[in-house]
Design an enzyme around this catalytic site. Structure first.
Site, PDB file in Angstrom:
ATOM      1  N   GLY A  19       0.839  -1.207   0.000  1.00 22.25           N
ATOM      2  CA  GLY A  19       0.000   0.000   0.000  1.00 22.25           C
ATOM      3  C   GLY A  19       0.868   1.250   0.000  1.00 22.25           C
ATOM      4  N   ASP A 139       0.256   1.924   8.441  1.00 21.48           N
ATOM      5  CA  ASP A 139      -0.227   1.067   9.534  1.00 21.48           C
ATOM      6  C   ASP A 139       0.711   1.126  10.751  1.00 21.48           C
ATOM      7  OD1 ASP A 139      -2.001   0.380   7.574  1.00 21.48           O
ATOM      8  OD2 ASP A 139      -1.221  -1.644   7.259  1.00 21.48           O
ATOM      9  N   ARG A 298     -23.882   7.095  12.902  1.00 20.41           N
ATOM     10  CA  ARG A 298     -23.473   6.983  11.502  1.00 20.41           C
ATOM     11  C   ARG A 298     -22.076   6.377  11.422  1.00 20.41           C
ATOM     12  NH1 ARG A 298     -28.111   8.156  10.768  1.00 20.41           N
ATOM     13  NH2 ARG A 298     -28.966   9.870   9.519  1.00 20.41           N
TER      14      ARG A 298
HETATM   15  O1  F6P Z   1      -1.170  -1.854   4.470  1.00 16.76           O
HETATM   16  C1  F6P Z   1      -1.599  -0.592   4.124  1.00 16.76           C
HETATM   17  C2  F6P Z   1      -3.073  -0.550   3.904  1.00 16.76           C
HETATM   18  O2  F6P Z   1      -3.425   0.792   3.646  1.00 16.76           O
HETATM   19  C3  F6P Z   1      -3.930  -1.119   5.037  1.00 16.76           C
HETATM   20  O3  F6P Z   1      -4.123  -0.210   6.090  1.00 16.76           O
HETATM   21  C4  F6P Z   1      -5.182  -1.482   4.309  1.00 16.76           C
HETATM   22  O4  F6P Z   1      -5.875  -2.513   4.976  1.00 16.76           O
HETATM   23  C5  F6P Z   1      -4.696  -1.939   2.971  1.00 16.76           C
HETATM   24  O5  F6P Z   1      -3.437  -1.330   2.781  1.00 16.76           O
HETATM   25  C6  F6P Z   1      -5.585  -1.601   1.821  1.00 16.76           C
HETATM   26  O6  F6P Z   1      -5.038  -2.112   0.668  1.00 16.76           O
HETATM   27  P1  F6P Z   1      -5.468  -1.766  -0.819  1.00 16.76           P
HETATM   28  O7  F6P Z   1      -4.660  -0.584  -1.248  1.00 16.76           O
HETATM   29  O8  F6P Z   1      -5.104  -2.994  -1.578  1.00 16.76           O
HETATM   30  O9  F6P Z   1      -6.937  -1.492  -0.849  1.00 16.76           O
END
Ligand code: F6P
Length: 409
Positions: A19, A139, A298
């Protein structure tokens, strides 16, 4: 060839995987600048490990302008795993080795979290490829063995580039939510990325979140009852009748129908490192609050906001400092290591002498330690506040305090 620079004739390649974060371009720029100055030709590998598969997908970064303030990654990213996984049984690591030789890459810097750097570690161990890992994740769950000095005692925490910028975005977003929430006297459940760790969820506290749920503490049936009690108590205690609850996307939450602990996925399809994609727990919790407490609630997913936008100052300085440590590793030809901060220090003290390099073999996930969360209050502890204050400064939010006189006819 006349060797006017130390590493003239050598090539260093950089890749980014997993990510994205707002600090990857800053890391690429910082490593590129230093490596080029030492004499390396600097390549960029496109789309993480994917750019070293097949014929390879490589660009030359040596002498082009590179904007490290712009978030995301100019080298693009993927979750490609060269080693066999549940999703892809094929071992493609030899293709990587082949391309490293074909493109004459002498050193590979892998900007990533546990997955990308875990694969780098295996490439180093299996083929002896000179790799230097470079931490990255919003994260903040990649073990960096960083120490946090609190009330005279040292505690192990994590500090990864990308976290500070993500934290500022979550803080700002939470601070803004108060205005709409107070206007409707609602409970807002704000969902925050972070996969199996609560580090990023805690940053919502700095924008005034009143309560928080993290993946490290399972919400069992009993704990769920206790949670609802606390929600009601905190809502009633607030004269504005407004409450913001930050929930980590990976919260383990008791499912009344299934009678078991559950997680909420946006997609249960696994990526090449075996991760499903979380998403949607905020809606589930908000609707249960509505039903159980009769208070309007919400769900709001912060989603990709903490990953988006510019690289903030702390990350800018952190990436430069860790890149200084990369120079130290290059000069000593010390590979299979990852530069990290030795301790948590405020912005002005982020300097190379506060860094160290850890063995790639020691990397892994590191969740939020118990002492950083207050179980009874469903809130992050003073210890966490101290940790985060070093990185993003004091909590702050605007307040609208009015005392309108009541009119009696
Ligand atoms: O590991 C980084 C992260 O942003 C996490 O917090 C999240 O769960 C994941 O990547 C989301 O991944 P993607 O970009 O594949 O939707």
């Amino acid at each position: 060839m006349k060797k006017d620079k130390l590493f003239a004739g050598k090539t260093l390649a950089i890749l980014s995987g997993g990510g994205d974060t707002p600090a990857i371009n800053s890391s690429i720029e910082a490593v590129r600048n230093r490596a080029a100055m030492l004499g390396f030709k600097v390549y960029g590998v496109l789309r993480g490990w994917k750019g070293l598969l097949g014929d390879g997908d490589i660009v030359d970064l040596t002498n082009i302008p590179y904007n490290g303030i712009y978030g995301g990654t100019g080298l693009l990213s993927s979750r490609t795993n060269p080693f066999p996984s549940k999703k892809n049984k094929e071992d493609r690591s030899e293709q990587i080795l082949h391309n490293i030789q074909r493109y004459k890459i002498d050193v590979l810097v892998t900007i990533g979290g546990d997955d990308t750097n875990g694969a780098a570690k295996k490439m180093y161990e299996k083929y002896g490829i000179p790799v230097i890992g470079f931490p990255k994740t919003i994260d903040n769950d990649l073990r960096t063995r960083t120490m946090h000095l609190y009330q005279g005692k040292k505690h192990e925490v994590v500090l990864c580039p990308g976290f500070a910028s993500g934290a500022i975005q979550i803080k700002k977003m939470t601070a803004k939510l108060h205005t709409t929430n107070e206007s409707h006297q609602r409970i807002m459940v704000l969902e925050v990325m972070g996969r199996d760790a609560g580090w990023l969820t805690g940053t919502a506290m700095f924008g005034g979140a009143h309560m928080a749920l993290i993946p490290e503490v399972i919400v069992t049936k009993e704990r769920k009852d206790f949670f609802f009690e606390k929600v009601k108590e905190n809502y009633m205690k607030n004269p504005k009748r407004s409450l913001i609850i930050a929930v980590a996307e990976g919260v383990r939450w008791y499912n009344d129908e299934k009678k078991e602990i559950d997680m909420v996925y946006a997609s249960s399809e696994l990526d090449e490192y075996g991760h499903p994609r979380f998403g949607g727990i905020s809606g589930v919790i908000a609707s249960e609050i509505n039903k159980k407490l009769g208070i309007e609630a919400r769900g709001q997913i912060s989603g990709y906001i903490p990953r988006a936008g510019k690289c903030y100052e702390y990350d800018r300085r952190l990436t430069s400092t860790l890149a200084d440590k990369v120079v130290d590793l290059l000069l000593r030809e010390d590979y299979g290591k990852m530069p990290v901060m030795k301790e948590i220090v405020p912005y002005c003290e982020v300097e190379e002498f506060h860094t160290t390099a850890i063995e790639m073999g020691n990397i892994g996930n590191f969740p939020l330690p118990n002492l950083y969360y207050n179980l009874n209050e469903f809130q992050f502890s003073d210890q966490y506040v101290d940790f985060l204050t070093n990185i993003i400064g004091e909590p702050y939010r605007m307040e609208f305090n009015h005392h309108f006189p009541i009119v009696i006819p």
